[in-house]
Design an enzyme around this catalytic site. Structure first.
Site, PDB file in Angstrom:
ATOM      1  N   ARG A  64      -0.564   4.561   1.843  1.00 37.37           N
ATOM      2  CA  ARG A  64      -1.888   4.843   2.458  1.00 37.37           C
ATOM      3  C   ARG A  64      -2.295   3.833   3.489  1.00 37.37           C
ATOM      4  NH1 ARG A  64      -1.084   6.154  -2.586  1.00 37.37           N
ATOM      5  NH2 ARG A  64      -1.747   4.141  -3.258  1.00 37.37           N
ATOM      6  N   GLU A 101       0.931  -3.193  -9.919  1.00 38.21           N
ATOM      7  CA  GLU A 101       0.170  -3.071 -11.103  1.00 38.21           C
ATOM      8  C   GLU A 101       0.970  -2.071 -12.102  1.00 38.21           C
ATOM      9  OE1 GLU A 101      -3.405  -1.034 -10.131  1.00 38.21           O
ATOM     10  OE2 GLU A 101      -4.308  -1.375 -12.263  1.00 38.21           O
TER      11      GLU A 101
END
Ligand code: AMP
Length: 177
Positions: A64, A101
């Site tokens: 992104r 994460e």
């Protein structure tokens, strides 16, 4: 160039719970991309911030970061330099492993992508734990370039990613606490 109002951008970002795995609240920017007005505000924000800093290149992170960063680099008139997941870049690369994460991965950068001493900002959509951006900083430094700042549209401040970046400044207009 004035800084655009990003409140409507913040309002458009969609929270998707438990994606890509349980416990992660995913910040979905596709509603921003689907609106030329909102997408333009995001691009203009980063152009306004980086125009005065006289960058040589904008390093944009898979995937992104590519979408947000490519129009920013083009508008600034600087090189767009992709950092990609390992195995995706075709030429010779430098690589670094890092923690996500959600999981572990490796990033790569073409070894001739930046000249030593180049002034570089790094751009991605979200700063979460900071592992990705930290890895990108390490890659850029391996080529001898100078990281002026890491930029994100969104900072998930409760994950402490900024600390991971150490001495590298982090800029994020939309902070979630
Ligand atoms: P991190 O390395 O933990 O800072 O994670 C940053 C990378 O993972 C960025 O490329 C983000 O696109 C993606 N990411 C991590 N957490 C999220 C989240 N909650 N929502 C959207 N993207 C995320």
């Amino acid at each position: 160039m004035p800084f655009p109002d990003l409140d409507p951008v913040r309002a458009a970002i969609r929270d998707v719970p438990d994606f890509p795995q349980p416990g992660v609240m995913f910040k979905d920017i596709t509603p921003v991309l689907s609106s030329p007005d909102l997408f333009r505000r995001v691009v203009d924000h980063f152009v306004a911030r980086y125009r005065p800093l006289r960058l040589d290149a904008l390093v944009i992170i898979d995937a992104r970061g590519f979408i947000l960063g490519a129009p920013v680099a083009l508008e600034l008139g600087v090189s767009a330099v992709p950092v990609r997941k390992r195995g995706k870049l075709p030429y010779r690369t430098v690589e670094v492993e890092y923690d996500l994460e959600y999981g572990r991965s490796a990033l790569a950068l073409h070894e001739d992508a930046l000249r030593p001493g180049a002034r570089v900002a790094i751009l991605d959509d979200v700063l979460a734990t900071g592992g990705t951006a930290r890895a990108a900083v390490d890659l850029v430094r391996r080529l001898g370039a100078d990281v002026v700042e890491c930029a994100f549209l969104i900072e998930l401040a409760f994950l402490g990613g900024r600390a991971r970046l150490g001495d590298v400044p982090a800029h994020a207009p939309l902070v979630y606490t």
